[in-house]
Design an enzyme around this catalytic site. Sequence first.
Site, PDB file in Angstrom:
ATOM      1  CD  GLU A   1      12.153  -2.849 -28.284  1.00  0.00           C
ATOM      2  OE1 GLU A   1      11.247  -2.168 -28.816  1.00  0.00           O
ATOM      3  OE2 GLU A   1      12.921  -2.413 -27.404  1.00  0.00           O
TER       4      GLU A   1
ATOM      5  CG  ASP B   1      18.628  14.424 -23.001  1.00  0.00           C
ATOM      6  OD1 ASP B   1      19.374  14.399 -23.990  1.00  0.00           O
ATOM      7  OD2 ASP B   1      18.768  13.651 -22.025  1.00  0.00           O
TER       8      ASP B   1
ATOM      9  N   GLY C   1      26.467  18.782 -12.938  1.00  0.00           N
ATOM     10  CA  GLY C   1      26.793  17.683 -13.838  1.00  0.00           C
ATOM     11  C   GLY C   1      25.561  16.984 -14.375  1.00  0.00           C
TER      12      GLY C   1
ATOM     13  CB  ALA D   1      15.093   0.799 -20.148  1.00  0.00           C
TER      14      ALA D   1
ATOM     15  CG  HIS E   1      49.907  -4.925 -37.993  1.00  0.00           C
ATOM     16  ND1 HIS E   1      48.772  -5.697 -38.104  1.00  0.00           N
ATOM     17  CD2 HIS E   1      50.925  -5.789 -37.704  1.00  0.00           C
ATOM     18  CE1 HIS E   1      49.090  -6.967 -37.907  1.00  0.00           C
ATOM     19  NE2 HIS E   1      50.395  -7.041 -37.664  1.00  0.00           N
TER      20      HIS E   1
ATOM     21  N   GLY F   1      12.174   4.863 -22.540  1.00  0.00           N
ATOM     22  CA  GLY F   1      12.296   6.216 -23.058  1.00  0.00           C
ATOM     23  C   GLY F   1      12.283   7.263 -21.971  1.00  0.00           C
TER      24      GLY F   1
ATOM     25  NE  ARG G   1      14.961  19.093 -10.766  1.00  0.00           N
ATOM     26  CZ  ARG G   1      13.800  18.749 -11.305  1.00  0.00           C
ATOM     27  NH1 ARG G   1      12.732  19.512 -11.101  1.00  0.00           N
ATOM     28  NH2 ARG G   1      13.690  17.661 -12.041  1.00  0.00           N
TER      29      ARG G   1
ATOM     30  CB  ILE H   1      19.009   2.873 -20.872  1.00  0.00           C
ATOM     31  CG1 ILE H   1      19.596   4.283 -21.043  1.00  0.00           C
ATOM     32  CG2 ILE H   1      18.751   2.596 -19.393  1.00  0.00           C
ATOM     33  CD1 ILE H   1      18.649   5.387 -20.635  1.00  0.00           C
TER      34      ILE H   1
END
Length: 464
Positions: free
Chosen positions: A202, A310, A39, A268, A443, A270, A35, A183
């Site tokens: 948070e 998702d 991507g 941010a 190395h 969820g 829609r 995010i």
Amino acid sequence: MAEQYDLIVLGSGPGGYVAAIRASQLGLKTAIVERERLGGICLNWGCIPTKALLRTSEIYHYMTHADAYGLTVERPGFDLAKIVERSRKVAGQLNAGVKTLMKKNKVAVHEGTGAITAPGKLNVTQGDKVTELEAPHIIVATGARARDLPFAPADGKRIWTYRHAMTPPEMPSKLLVIGSGAIGVEFASFYRDMGAEVTIVELLPRLLPVEDEEVSAFMEKALTKQGIRILTQAGIEGLKAGASGVSAAIKAKDGTVSEEQFSHAIVAIGIVPNTDGIGVEALGVELARGHIVVDGYGRTNVPGIYAIGDITGAPWLAHKASHEGVVCVEAIAGLNPHPFKTWNIPGCTYSRPQVASVGLTEAKAKEAGHKVKVGKFPFIGNGKAIALGEAEGFVKTVFDAETGALLGAHMVGAEVTELIQGYVIARQLETTEAELMETVFAHPTLSEMMHESVLGAYGRALHI
């Protein structure tokens, strides 16, 4: 008359378009319905354009710290419009690439809003035009969208979701970031490096709460050192946008509520799965907290209806969706693939410093009943890290003490999002500490820290 296909994919994100390509490779006549832009969110508004922004802030950070490398940069500055333009060009280039892949693989692209009307039937609506499609197999890959605060939906002006934060009309002077997952931390890192005052709020006890506790603690110290203010076990009681800023009522962990002013806020907290309006509920497809319930092959409880990405639940990661898509299509084609499991999916946060992990944290491993051996090696002990001027961070490995199985790996520091794949492969191959110890690491490289961390778990570290 309806157009006939073997498979229809609803949604063209990293799960959907990869599933369509694999289906075409296996000889299935395939259609994909989108829609917005091919991507999906990841390519157009998520994973890729945010990394373009973060690359800009990383370079700007080096410019403003050029003296540490013996360089001189006079009056470094930036053009916000050009920064956003570059990010959008990167997304546009990849969007064009997906279009080319669809054409190359003979996948029919239908632009418009798709809805399943019955098993095997899907309508695509674009304006006044409705196109009917039919296929015995339909994969739902419609993804998810940002979750709003119920009392303060994003307005795109002062209160932003990730989409608004990627195309800012102006540079925030004082930014509030609500939520400290990947995010939230990435945008906090970007805007702080570009000069904004940043506060992270948070609700849980620690930053990046899904990561190992030592990683969370390190990140809190690192971001605080950069000037980011971090409030854990804190919540937003109110958020109100005005003409010139945002007023936030922040409840601290001691229960006190303070009113603070910010120029902008990023929410941010969820995601919400995109199950509404696509017909799955009317068909009786089983949902759990809005997510479609599937088995290891993407099959729902309704024959012929599948789901990936998702919309099926955590972890909400592009690479998880792509792999689910491949497994789902191969099962449809009768190839008998291994069922998809989430035990070995890496997670990455592209902040400064970066964070990457796979498998069990030390705490989760112990909760699961494992006796563990833990190794940790600091960036300061690695020659390449010192030469790069990136000597902050560590690599941590968690092993089963009885079997030597690598239970988890956790990294914080420069370029760890590139390094983590070594441990992912090791776990996929069921490698033990013995094979990792005997592996020769080049190395000087940052990857030597991976070796040293393994050695450290068994008391054999050489450079610390």
